[in-house]
Design a protein around this motif. Structure first.
Motif: not given
Length: 256
Positions: A123-131, A137-146
């Protein structure tokens, strides 16, 4: 009206909105739903189970809703949801879900740089910048604006809090609470994300409160003792409550 290259393949059962641009050598499978005003540059693959919103731009080599890289997957009906206004760069791969959760989710207004991999049931949130070349890996959660820098390896089941900054090349297998900077080797707490919080409009008073919260949380007591001290000594705003809840509910433990 959609603009579909004669060199692209769109399955007759795919459901397309309006004003999409589908470049040459794109492949859009059956059981896919695509919104409006998306741009698929050449050689984009939209696999079975994809659900895309609107105004996304997807670059060459990206593959959305791929079959999970999980040996427990048995072909069950699962999906991959992607929101709106995302920039998904070259060779990004996003797997669809498994029986565990059924859905992989990516929010809106994200920049996923080249060769990012998002595994099943994330579950990847919104407003992310991912390099570049970062792997979840599986079932990771990333909250918004990371902000998650390049070449990061994230263990399955980890949770990453909002408004964090993670240094490039980091590897970790514990949860990362919100509002902080993580770096060095091994990856560890480096202080609060001061510049990021200011850019997001956090007041100086709130930033100082967050700083004091982490000063106590990473103090000499046990996690339970430090959390009790935070509750007793500091003003518990919604942001501070979020830190408390994150620490209390962490299954993998928070990063040191």
């Amino acid at each position: 009206m959609n603009q579909i290259s004669p060199l692209a393949f769109v399955h007759p059962e795919a459901k397309l909105g309006d004003n999409n641009i589908i470049g040459p050598f794109c492949y859009i499978d059956r059981n896919t739903v695509i919104g409006d005003n998306n741009v698929f540059q050449n050689s984009v693959t939209i696999n079975y189970g994809a659900r895309l919103g609107s105004n996304n731009e997807i670059f060459p080599g990206a593959s959305i809703s791929t079959k999970p890289q999980d040996l427990k997957f048995r072909g069950e009906e699962t999906i991959c949801e992607v929101g709106d206004n995302n920039s998904i760069r070259e060779n990004v791969t996003i797997s669809r879900g498994t029986a565990s959760k059924g859905t992989t989710k990516v929010g809106s207004n994200n920049l996923l740089m080249e060769c990012v991999h998002i595994a099943h049931d994330c579950i990847i949130g919104s407003g992310e910048i991912i390099g570049n070349s970062t792997k979840f890996a599986g079932e990771v959660i990333v909250e918004d604006n990371a902000i998650i820098s390049a070449n990061i390896l994230c263990h399955q089941f980890c949770r990453i809090g909002g408004y964090v900054m993670i240094q490039g090349g980091s590897r970790f297998s514990m949860d990362i609470p919100p509002y902080i900077i993580v770096g060095k080797e091994p990856a560890r707490y480096m202080g609060i994300n001061l510049i990021g919080l200011r850019r997001r409009g956090f007041s100086n008073e709130l930033i100082e409160l967050i700083h004091n919260t982490y000063r106590i949380l990473y103090g000499t007591g046990t996690r339970a003792e430090n959390i009790a001290k935070i509750k007793n000594e500091l003003q518990v705003t919604p942001e501070i409550q979020h830190i408390i809840d994150f620490a209390e509910t962490s299954q993998r433990g928070i990063i040191k």
